[in-house]
Write an enzyme that holds these catalytic residues in place. Structure first.
Site, PDB file in Angstrom:
ATOM      1  N   TYR A 208      62.186 -31.645  34.906  1.00  0.00           N
ATOM      2  CA  TYR A 208      61.697 -31.752  36.173  1.00  0.00           C
ATOM      3  C   TYR A 208      61.661 -33.319  36.469  1.00  0.00           C
ATOM      4  CZ  TYR A 208      60.131 -26.745  35.757  1.00  0.00           C
ATOM      5  OH  TYR A 208      60.084 -25.540  35.632  1.00  0.00           O
ATOM      6  N   ARG A 256      53.293 -33.848  28.914  1.00  0.00           N
ATOM      7  CA  ARG A 256      54.322 -32.804  28.137  1.00  0.00           C
ATOM      8  C   ARG A 256      55.695 -33.388  28.184  1.00  0.00           C
ATOM      9  NH1 ARG A 256      55.236 -26.224  28.824  1.00  0.00           N
ATOM     10  NH2 ARG A 256      55.629 -26.042  26.486  1.00  0.00           N
ATOM     11  N   CYS A 389      58.758 -11.915  30.743  1.00  0.00           N
ATOM     12  CA  CYS A 389      57.994 -12.816  31.304  1.00  0.00           C
ATOM     13  C   CYS A 389      58.526 -13.551  32.379  1.00  0.00           C
ATOM     14  CB  CYS A 389      57.041 -13.500  30.487  1.00  0.00           C
ATOM     15  SG  CYS A 389      57.892 -14.561  29.229  1.00  0.00           S
ATOM     16  N   ALA A 437      57.673   3.638  25.089  1.00  0.00           N
ATOM     17  CA  ALA A 437      56.916   4.305  26.186  1.00  0.00           C
ATOM     18  C   ALA A 437      55.915   5.275  25.477  1.00  0.00           C
ATOM     19  CB  ALA A 437      58.005   5.017  26.971  1.00  0.00           C
ATOM     20  N   GLN A 464      64.802   3.954  20.925  1.00  0.00           N
ATOM     21  CA  GLN A 464      65.972   3.053  21.155  1.00  0.00           C
ATOM     22  C   GLN A 464      65.792   1.611  20.752  1.00  0.00           C
ATOM     23  OE1 GLN A 464      68.915   3.968  22.705  1.00  0.00           O
ATOM     24  NE2 GLN A 464      68.252   5.932  23.020  1.00  0.00           N
TER      25      GLN A 464
END
Length: 692
Positions: A208, A256, A389, A437, A464
């Protein structure tokens, strides 16, 4: 148990009750005007309840005109943000946690479509909240225009190459723009102090704008803000000096900092700055009276080296903190793929950092710290590094929706989730299948008060995921199953392994409802001649080492993540591998970081890739393929073909149960539609929450 982890420590004048820091991760939970929403405050307050000592929410813009990364991030650009931020801080303080606001401007990595448009949206959205839905529907159009360069240009130190996944236009800032932005950062910090925020952090990481000024790659200015090390430091220096002048020495200030841009890791040695320069920057920041360094690495051009996928090992970045700790005498905060309290405690004991930071660990489990402190680390829902996410955030932010966690269903609905209705009334529910699931369904139903039994035909749960976790360096994926098993059983569900039930067996149990999480089967398209031949294998057979191929010519059909991981296994056994893909690009639909990671691991193996190529037939000594564009056919010499064409749901059991008169039968996960672990868990949760 974790004495250092839960000991207090100071950052400047601020005492943090423990060494646990929730690092910033933008999740699209705010309002267009930059004020926190109720669900944003619920989200972070739950982490404060969960024992985190210092909470740093997502990026907070300091300028609305050209400094936005999303339409729904925090802002401290105006005085009207002070009171809402005060309310936010009070919510965090109730639980003994501290709040640090991360001040941010994206520079060349920003959202150009928000330039000048966000200030127009804010007053409209404030007066007519419902108008945001149609506005968000225009986002794909805006982003499409931005991709074509039809947009305003983002501010940057210099006009340089475009960032990966960043703005498509930029311009070199004038001195007036630089001075105005310095003022914006300072004023935002002042507002944070007035709001009762405990600390502010300058985001000089991940590529940034503050990092862009620090880097010789993105700062090619020839005036006093570019060139020499001192000149590249000038922008952040003047911001820090301004904050100190306005807020005083006692107001905690952290940075940071990307201490290594990691260009060498992506095949571009000599570009940007490395750790040695990062150490110099950290030392200078200490001289400027910064109270702590929050160590990070990378930028958008080296995405996987600041936001790691599952193949990376916990703690791989701790050497960065060690090097910074060796040259400064202020606290060092560091994220290093922290996943367990044991790892966190060890890294603190080693003395190379003072605070352990993570965003994803607390996204996945808001009560991570509390569970550790109370002696129940086995109940922590661990982040598996699947990157759902960031993927969901990127996909959802443009339409005003929050990001999601693959495994934690409470995101942005904390109050409802942790006060789940107890309406199961002991009614029996049978869950068939103990994959992600099935286990998510079991935990959720048990928490609602249903009487839940899970039946899994295999001796090992996972479905899986067992195959996915067997791929090279992907074993962390199986953490999801281990943790789901623990949490489902803790909620009261009973899991029966090695028990295959027929429709009649299930009917005999007289359940109130049946949840089918039976997964799916690998696709073997019978329409392709020769696909049943002895030289044709399915990807799971290779992944589980049921079939071993060595020193042969192998074609892998399908370039999804399973296909790429299968190719990696085959290449490691000395095979000459060619991956064919019918689509125009490799791994269509897969998240780019996962694809980049897989392709990086295949570099140097000699693996060939053919896109836009369709499998037509299989012969003993090769495969016939067709180029999609020209329809030309040719033969690829091969000793073996491995099919990695995805999976197909099986619906036979559902039909049999309905024939037996069971009315409440619900398919979830791959049994309904094949997808990722996240798809499976969310499908299950949403479905079983609808069972009445």
């Amino acid at each position: 148990m974790y004495d250092m982890l839960f000991s207090p420590m100071k950052i400047g004048t601020m005492t943090v009750k423990n060494r646990v820091v929730m690092a910033a991760a933008e999740f699209s939970l705010g309002q267009p005007n930059g004020k926190p929403t109720e669900r944003m405050m619920d989200y972070f307050e739950e982490r404060a309840k969960g024992g985190v000592g210092l909470i740093i929410p997502g990026i907070c813009r300091v300028n609305d005109m050209g400094g936005a990364s999303t339409f729904t991030q925090l802002s401290m650009s105006h005085d009207y943000h002070i009171e809402p931020m005060h309310q936010f801080a009070e919510r965090i303080h109730r639980h003994g946690a501290k709040l640090c606001i991360q001040l941010h401007h994206p520079g060349r990595q920003g959202m150009a479509s928000a330039i000048n448009s966000l200030p127009l949206v804010i007053p409209i959205a404030d007066r007519f909240p419902g108008v945001m839905k149609p506005i968000f529907k225009c986002t794909p159009l805006l982003l499409g225009m931005e991709a074509k360069g039809i947009c305003f240009s983002m501010q940057a130190p210099s006009k340089v190459e475009l960032a990966n996944h960043g703005a498509t236009r930029m311009h070199a800032m004038s001195k007036r723009e630089i001075h105005n932005l310095i003022h914006d950062f300072i004023e935002a910090a002042v507002r944070c102090q007035k709001a009762g925020v405990d600390c502010v952090e300058l985001h000089a990481g991940h590529g940034y704008i503050l990092q862009q000024f620090l880097s010789p790659h993105t700062n090619r200015r020839t005036d006093e803000y570019g060139g020499s090390f001192d000149n590249r430091m000038r922008f952040i220096t003047e911001i820090i000096q301004g904050i100190r002048a306005r807020c005083g020495r006692d107001f905690p200030l952290t940075v940071r900092l990307t201490v290594d841009e990691m260009y060498a890791r992506v095949g571009r040695p000599g570009v940007g700055y490395d750790l040695e320069t990062g150490k110099q920057i950290a030392q200078r920041l200490e001289e400027l009276t910064v109270d702590a360094i929050n160590v990070t690495s990378g930028c958008y051009d080296a995405y996987n080296y600041w936001l790691e996928p599952a193949s990376f090992q916990p703690g791989w970045r701790k050497y960065l903190a060690k090097e910074i700790k060796s040259v400064v005498n202020i606290p060092v905060i560091a994220a290093s793929f922290i996943r367990s309290p044991q790892q966190a405690e060890q890294q603190l004991e080693e003395g190379d950092q003072d605070f352990v930071a993570s965003a994803r660990a607390f996204i996945c489990d808001p009560h991570w710290a509390k569970k550790a402190q109370e002696g129940h680390p086995e109940e922590i829902r661990r982040c598996i590094g699947c990157l759902n996410c960031i993927k969901s955030f990127m996909n959802n932010a443009g339409v005003g929706q929050p990001g999601e966690c693959a495994l934690n269903m409470s995101i942005a609905r904390e109050k409802a989730y942790f006060d789940m209705p107890q309406d199961g009334q002991g009614r029996k529910i049978v869950v068939v299948g103990a994959g992600p699931a099935g286990l998510t369904a079991a935990e959720t139903l048990a928490r609602r008060g249903f009487d839940v039994d899970v039946y899994e035909k295999e001796d090992k749960p996972g479905g899986q995921v067992v195959t996915a976790a067997a791929c090279p360096d992907r074993n962390k994926l199986y953490w999801a199953i281990e943790d789901l098993m623990t949490l489902a059983q803790k909620a009261g569900a009973r899991v029966h392994l090695g028990q295959a039930l027929s429709a009649e067996d299930i009917a005999a149990l007289a359940p109130y409802a049946v949840v089918l999480a039976t997964g799916a089967q690998p696709v073997r398209p019978r329409s392709i001649p020769g696909v049943e031949g002895e030289n044709v294998f399915l990807a799971p057979e290779i992944i589980h080492r049921e079939k071993t191929i060595e020193n042969a010519r192998v074609v892998v059909a399908g370039s999804g993540l399973t296909g790429l991981e299968t190719a990696e296994i085959l290449a490691a056994h000395g095979n000459q591998v060619t991956v064919i893909e019918m689509a125009k690009e490799l791994a269509p639909g897969a998240w780019f970081q996962m694809v980049d990671d897989a392709l990086d691991r295949l570099k140097g193996t000699g693996t060939a890739f053919l896109t836009g190529t369709k499998l037509i037939s299989v012969e003993e000594d090769g495969v016939i393929v067709e180029e999609e564009k020209t329809k030309d056919r040719r033969k690829l010499p091969a000793d073996h073909l491995v099919l990695a064409l995805g999976v197909r749901p099986t619906g036979q059991l559902a039909d049999e149960l309905k024939k037996l008169g069971l009315a409440r039968v619900y398919a979830v996960g791959d049994a309904k539609k094949s997808g990722t672990i996240a798809d499976a868990c969310h499908s299950a949760f949403d479905t079983v929450m609808g069972i009445q």
